[in-house]
Design a protein around this motif. Structure first.
Motif, PDB file in Angstrom:
ATOM      1  N   THR A  16       9.931   4.750   1.444  1.00  0.00           N
ATOM      2  CA  THR A  16       8.497   4.802   1.177  1.00  0.00           C
ATOM      3  C   THR A  16       8.212   5.872   0.129  1.00  0.00           C
ATOM      4  N   ASP A  69       2.322  -1.871   3.329  1.00  0.00           N
ATOM      5  CA  ASP A  69       1.112  -1.141   3.696  1.00  0.00           C
ATOM      6  C   ASP A  69       1.491   0.327   3.854  1.00  0.00           C
ATOM      7  N   ALA A  70       0.883   1.207   3.069  1.00  0.00           N
ATOM      8  CA  ALA A  70       1.224   2.635   3.122  1.00  0.00           C
ATOM      9  C   ALA A  70       0.903   3.238   4.483  1.00  0.00           C
ATOM     10  N   ASP A  71      -0.103   2.714   5.175  1.00  0.00           N
ATOM     11  CA  ASP A  71      -0.444   3.221   6.503  1.00  0.00           C
ATOM     12  C   ASP A  71       0.524   2.743   7.573  1.00  0.00           C
ATOM     13  N   ASP A  72       1.092   1.570   7.388  1.00  0.00           N
ATOM     14  CA  ASP A  72       2.065   1.004   8.331  1.00  0.00           C
ATOM     15  C   ASP A  72       3.174   0.334   7.532  1.00  0.00           C
TER      16      ASP A  72
END
Length: 126
Positions: A56, A87-90
């Motif tokens: 990431t 998805d950067a959050d998940d």
């Protein structure tokens, strides 16, 4: 007849919503997600999809099951590198770029809409 019409319309609504959610999710991740290159790892025993490993933007190494089965028109092979959006959050929510399933999702929307209309027509004629 009304029961048949209700089940037909309800089934169509479920298919329509599933297809619409798939299209929304794919669009959201491809447009607003972070880009990376993932390494395709071998298919684990008992699984039907390979594993994708990527880093990431914040340096974490993530392994997720591929959203694309290994037996599509562009099969994923172990050792291959593929472009992904996540998805950067998940980061477990991944789309393999170039292998999106928009056609299948559109087919669900169309079939669902057709079944909803058929269910309504059956209900009106009952």
């Amino acid at each position: 007849m009304v029961v048949l019409a209700s089940f037909t319309a309800l089934g169509g609504l479920v298919a329509l919503l599933a297809g619409a959610y798939g299209l929304w999710r794919t669009r959201r991740i491809t447009e607003a997600g972070a880009l990376a290159e993932a390494l395709v790892k071998a298919v684990r025993q008992g699984a039907d999809r390979p594993t994708l490993q990527f880093e990431t933007a914040d340096g974490r190494v993530v392994e997720v099951g591929s959203p694309v089965p290994g037996t599509r028109r562009r099969p994923l092979r172990a050792g291959q590198r593929v472009p992904i959006a996540y998805d950067a959050d998940d980061p477990r929510d991944v789309v393999v770029l170039g292998s999106e399933r928009r056609g299948l999702d559109r087919a669900f929307v169309a079939a669902g809409a057709g079944l909803v209309v058929l269910g309504l027509a059956l209900a009106l004629t009952a």
